[in-house]
Every structure is written in structure tokens, then in C-alpha cells.
Motif scaffolding. Structure first.
Motif, PDB file in Angstrom:
ATOM      1  N   MET A   1       0.846  -1.176   0.000  1.00 31.37           N
ATOM      2  CA  MET A   1       0.000   0.000   0.000  1.00 31.37           C
ATOM      3  C   MET A   1       0.896   1.245   0.000  1.00 31.37           C
ATOM      4  SD  MET A   1      -3.020   1.364   2.541  1.00 31.37           S
ATOM      5  CE  MET A   1      -3.338  -0.273   3.046  1.00 31.37           C
ATOM      6  N   ILE A   2       0.449   2.241  -0.738  1.00 32.55           N
ATOM      7  CA  ILE A   2       1.162   3.511  -0.822  1.00 32.55           C
ATOM      8  C   ILE A   2       0.377   4.568  -0.063  1.00 32.55           C
ATOM      9  CG2 ILE A   2       1.796   5.388  -2.389  1.00 32.55           C
ATOM     10  CD1 ILE A   2       2.428   3.253  -4.475  1.00 32.55           C
ATOM     11  N   LYS A   3       1.076   5.279   0.791  1.00 34.26           N
ATOM     12  CA  LYS A   3       0.493   6.413   1.511  1.00 34.26           C
ATOM     13  C   LYS A   3       0.813   7.657   0.682  1.00 34.26           C
ATOM     14  CE  LYS A   3       0.844   8.440   6.109  1.00 34.26           C
ATOM     15  NZ  LYS A   3       1.563   8.334   7.394  1.00 34.26           N
ATOM     16  N   ILE A   4      -0.237   8.422   0.298  1.00 31.05           N
ATOM     17  CA  ILE A   4      -0.012   9.537  -0.630  1.00 31.05           C
ATOM     18  C   ILE A   4      -0.925  10.728  -0.338  1.00 31.05           C
ATOM     19  CG2 ILE A   4      -1.614   8.633  -2.378  1.00 31.05           C
ATOM     20  CD1 ILE A   4       0.555   9.568  -4.475  1.00 31.05           C
ATOM     21  N   LYS A   5      -0.365  11.923  -0.537  1.00 33.71           N
ATOM     22  CA  LYS A   5      -1.142  13.153  -0.433  1.00 33.71           C
ATOM     23  C   LYS A   5      -1.952  13.332  -1.717  1.00 33.71           C
ATOM     24  CE  LYS A   5       2.155  15.630   2.439  1.00 33.71           C
ATOM     25  NZ  LYS A   5       2.754  16.950   2.685  1.00 33.71           N
ATOM     26  N   PRO A   6      -3.137  13.919  -1.624  1.00 33.24           N
ATOM     27  CA  PRO A   6      -3.966  14.109  -2.822  1.00 33.24           C
ATOM     28  C   PRO A   6      -3.256  14.871  -3.948  1.00 33.24           C
ATOM     29  CG  PRO A   6      -5.267  14.522  -0.860  1.00 33.24           C
ATOM     30  CD  PRO A   6      -3.840  14.349  -0.400  1.00 33.24           C
ATOM     31  N   HIS A   7      -2.530  15.947  -3.615  1.00 31.71           N
ATOM     32  CA  HIS A   7      -1.894  16.721  -4.678  1.00 31.71           C
ATOM     33  C   HIS A   7      -0.758  15.947  -5.332  1.00 31.71           C
ATOM     34  CE1 HIS A   7       1.267  17.912  -1.760  1.00 31.71           C
ATOM     35  NE2 HIS A   7       1.991  18.208  -2.845  1.00 31.71           N
ATOM     36  N   HIS A   8      -0.095  15.066  -4.586  1.00 33.60           N
ATOM     37  CA  HIS A   8       0.955  14.243  -5.188  1.00 33.60           C
ATOM     38  C   HIS A   8       0.343  13.284  -6.207  1.00 33.60           C
ATOM     39  CE1 HIS A   8       4.182  14.759  -1.807  1.00 33.60           C
ATOM     40  NE2 HIS A   8       4.315  15.659  -2.774  1.00 33.60           N
ATOM     41  N   PHE A   9      -0.794  12.695  -5.858  1.00 32.35           N
ATOM     42  CA  PHE A   9      -1.456  11.794  -6.811  1.00 32.35           C
ATOM     43  C   PHE A   9      -1.836  12.560  -8.077  1.00 32.35           C
ATOM     44  CE2 PHE A   9      -4.832   9.481  -8.836  1.00 32.35           C
ATOM     45  CZ  PHE A   9      -4.424   8.155  -8.734  1.00 32.35           C
ATOM     46  N   MET A  10      -2.413  13.734  -7.904  1.00 35.58           N
ATOM     47  CA  MET A  10      -2.815  14.528  -9.069  1.00 35.58           C
ATOM     48  C   MET A  10      -1.604  14.952  -9.895  1.00 35.58           C
ATOM     49  SD  MET A  10      -6.103  16.694  -7.776  1.00 35.58           S
ATOM     50  CE  MET A  10      -6.671  17.043  -9.449  1.00 35.58           C
ATOM     51  N   ASP A  11      -0.494  15.256  -9.238  1.00 38.05           N
ATOM     52  CA  ASP A  11       0.724  15.609  -9.966  1.00 38.05           C
ATOM     53  C   ASP A  11       1.225  14.438 -10.810  1.00 38.05           C
ATOM     54  OD1 ASP A  11       0.761  18.200  -8.971  1.00 38.05           O
ATOM     55  OD2 ASP A  11       2.311  17.799  -7.477  1.00 38.05           O
ATOM     56  N   ILE A  12       1.150  13.248 -10.266  1.00 34.67           N
ATOM     57  CA  ILE A  12       1.576  12.055 -11.016  1.00 34.67           C
ATOM     58  C   ILE A  12       0.730  11.907 -12.278  1.00 34.67           C
ATOM     59  CG2 ILE A  12       1.589   9.514 -10.982  1.00 34.67           C
ATOM     60  CD1 ILE A  12       2.347   9.815  -7.933  1.00 34.67           C
ATOM     61  N   ILE A  13      -0.578  12.018 -12.131  1.00 38.23           N
ATOM     62  CA  ILE A  13      -1.474  11.864 -13.275  1.00 38.23           C
ATOM     63  C   ILE A  13      -1.272  13.001 -14.269  1.00 38.23           C
ATOM     64  CG2 ILE A  13      -3.896  11.706 -13.996  1.00 38.23           C
ATOM     65  CD1 ILE A  13      -2.772   9.200 -12.487  1.00 38.23           C
ATOM     66  N   LYS A  14      -1.048  14.208 -13.784  1.00 43.63           N
ATOM     67  CA  LYS A  14      -0.787  15.361 -14.663  1.00 43.63           C
ATOM     68  C   LYS A  14       0.481  15.130 -15.480  1.00 43.63           C
ATOM     69  CE  LYS A  14       1.480  18.721 -13.108  1.00 43.63           C
ATOM     70  NZ  LYS A  14       2.052  19.792 -12.333  1.00 43.63           N
ATOM     71  N   LEU A  15       1.534  14.681 -14.841  1.00 43.77           N
ATOM     72  CA  LEU A  15       2.794  14.443 -15.547  1.00 43.77           C
ATOM     73  C   LEU A  15       2.676  13.273 -16.527  1.00 43.77           C
ATOM     74  CD1 LEU A  15       5.243  15.088 -12.586  1.00 43.77           C
ATOM     75  CD2 LEU A  15       4.920  16.522 -14.631  1.00 43.77           C
ATOM     76  N   TYR A  16       1.875  12.291 -16.171  1.00 43.15           N
ATOM     77  CA  TYR A  16       1.568  11.184 -17.086  1.00 43.15           C
ATOM     78  C   TYR A  16       0.863  11.739 -18.324  1.00 43.15           C
ATOM     79  CZ  TYR A  16      -0.054   6.452 -18.338  1.00 43.15           C
ATOM     80  OH  TYR A  16      -0.310   5.254 -18.968  1.00 43.15           O
ATOM     81  N   GLY A  17      -0.014  12.707 -18.112  1.00 46.49           N
ATOM     82  CA  GLY A  17      -0.702  13.368 -19.220  1.00 46.49           C
ATOM     83  C   GLY A  17       0.239  14.193 -20.081  1.00 46.49           C
ATOM     84  N   LYS A  18       1.336  14.650 -19.502  1.00 43.74           N
ATOM     85  CA  LYS A  18       2.352  15.393 -20.261  1.00 43.74           C
ATOM     86  C   LYS A  18       3.225  14.449 -21.089  1.00 43.74           C
ATOM     87  CE  LYS A  18       3.377  19.748 -18.078  1.00 43.74           C
ATOM     88  NZ  LYS A  18       4.399  20.572 -17.432  1.00 43.74           N
ATOM     89  N   GLY A  19       3.059  13.149 -20.862  1.00 42.23           N
ATOM     90  CA  GLY A  19       3.811  12.182 -21.655  1.00 42.23           C
ATOM     91  C   GLY A  19       4.893  11.439 -20.914  1.00 42.23           C
ATOM     92  N   ILE A  20       5.029  11.662 -19.617  1.00 40.87           N
ATOM     93  CA  ILE A  20       6.043  10.921 -18.858  1.00 40.87           C
ATOM     94  C   ILE A  20       5.510   9.521 -18.562  1.00 40.87           C
ATOM     95  CG2 ILE A  20       7.406  10.811 -16.739  1.00 40.87           C
ATOM     96  CD1 ILE A  20       7.330  13.876 -16.667  1.00 40.87           C
ATOM     97  N   GLU A  21       6.169   8.538 -19.107  1.00 47.26           N
ATOM     98  CA  GLU A  21       5.772   7.138 -18.918  1.00 47.26           C
ATOM     99  C   GLU A  21       6.616   6.455 -17.843  1.00 47.26           C
ATOM    100  OE1 GLU A  21       3.378   5.431 -20.850  1.00 47.26           O
ATOM    101  OE2 GLU A  21       2.847   7.267 -21.923  1.00 47.26           O
ATOM    102  N   MET A  22       7.857   6.923 -17.697  1.00 50.85           N
ATOM    103  CA  MET A  22       8.780   6.366 -16.702  1.00 50.85           C
ATOM    104  C   MET A  22       9.426   7.525 -15.956  1.00 50.85           C
ATOM    105  SD  MET A  22      10.267   3.828 -15.180  1.00 50.85           S
ATOM    106  CE  MET A  22       9.937   2.389 -16.147  1.00 50.85           C
ATOM    107  N   PHE A  23       9.183   7.570 -14.657  1.00 54.01           N
ATOM    108  CA  PHE A  23       9.712   8.643 -13.820  1.00 54.01           C
ATOM    109  C   PHE A  23      11.113   8.279 -13.349  1.00 54.01           C
ATOM    110  CE2 PHE A  23       5.193   9.085 -13.882  1.00 54.01           C
ATOM    111  CZ  PHE A  23       4.954  10.444 -13.812  1.00 54.01           C
TER     112      PHE A  23
END
Length: 152
Positions: A1-23
Motif C-alpha cells: 500500500m502507498i500512503k499519498i497526499k492528494p496533490h501528489h497523486f494529481m501531480d503524477i497523473i498530470k505528468l503522465y498526461g504530459k507524456g512521462i511514462e517512466m519517472f
């Protein structure tokens, strides 16, 4: 299980939308954003626990203070000097707008679906930011969520 802040989750999805497939690791902060992001992107069914406190991304960060608060500073939001204060403001707004309680557990896919259903609230959550930044955040979050949820 991952413990995560809401804005961190949204940032991940936003960056995925920018085209980042591998962080990749970030040498500036030395945090676990890359690891958590890669886990969420590759495993949609991973369980996440929503938190308003330090999360799995923050734990190794060089800006994490002794009391578990971010000691990094910001200067782009009027009357807010510390990133921790800004993060608390936006995380509380995300929680309020999504009706997802702190300490609740969801699959990453389920949480993304919830946030996508209230995506217009991005403009209220980040209301202090410039219009250009809000539109970019909204557009990239939508692209990332649609890709993540298989809507595209």
C-alpha cells in the motif's frame, strides 16, 4: 500500500498526461516521487491511503523537517512562504471537493476515477495560481486521467 497526499497523486497523473511514462529520481529533492509514480502508473490496482501528513514520497526528501513537515519555501503564492502550508491548503481543498476522506483506502484506478469526475474543481483548488498554470494543470490532468482510466 502507498500512503499519498492528494496533490501528489494529481501531480503524477498530470505528468503522465504530459507524456512521462517512466519517472526518474530527482537529485534536487531526493524524494520518492519517481518510485511512487512508477508504481501507480504500472499497477492501477495498487492500494493507496490518502493522507494529509507526510507520505511515501516525502519520507526521504531532504526538505522533510523533524516534525514531518516540508521546510522548503515558495514565493509564487501571495501570503504563503512555506510549501507545507500551500500543500495543506490544496490537499484540504482536494479532499473537500472530492468527498474522499483522509486515511481512506482506494485502488489507484478508483481514486483517479473519483478525481476525474470532479476535474473542474482544479480551478478552485489552485485558484491562487495564474490562469495559464490552472489551464495547463487541468488539461494535462485530464489527458493523464483519460489515458490512465482507458478513456482515450
Amino acid at each position: 500500500m502507498i500512503k499519498i497526499k492528494p496533490h501528489h497523486f494529481m501531480d503524477i497523473i498530470k505528468l503522465y498526461g504530459k507524456g512521462i511514462e517512466m519517472f526518474i529520481p530527482d537529485d534536487k529533492y531526493n524524494h520518492n516521487f519517481y518510485y511512487v509514480a512508477n508504481e501507480i502508473i504500472k499497477n492501477h490496482h495498487i492500494h493507496i491511503k490518502i493522507t494529509l501528513e507526510q507520505d511515501d514520497i516525502c519520507l526521504p526528501c531532504k526538505y522533510l523537517g523533524k516534525e514531518g513537515r516540508c521546510i522548503d519555501t515558495i514565493d509564487h503564492i501571495n501570503d504563503v512562504s512555506f510549501k507545507n502550508e500551500w500543500n495543506q491548503i490544496i490537499d484540504n481543498r482536494i479532499i473537500e471537493n472530492s468527498n474522499v476522506l483522509a486515511n481512506s483506502i482506494h485502488s489507484a484506478h478508483e481514486y483517479c476515477k473519483i478525481l476525474y469526475s470532479v476535474k473542474e474543481n482544479i480551478f478552485d483548488v489552485w485558484k491562487e495560481e495564474t490562469n495559464s498554470d490552472k489551464y495547463d494543470r487541468y488539461n494535462y490532468f485530464c489527458l493523464g486521467a483519460e489515458k490512465y482510466l482507458g478513456i482515450l
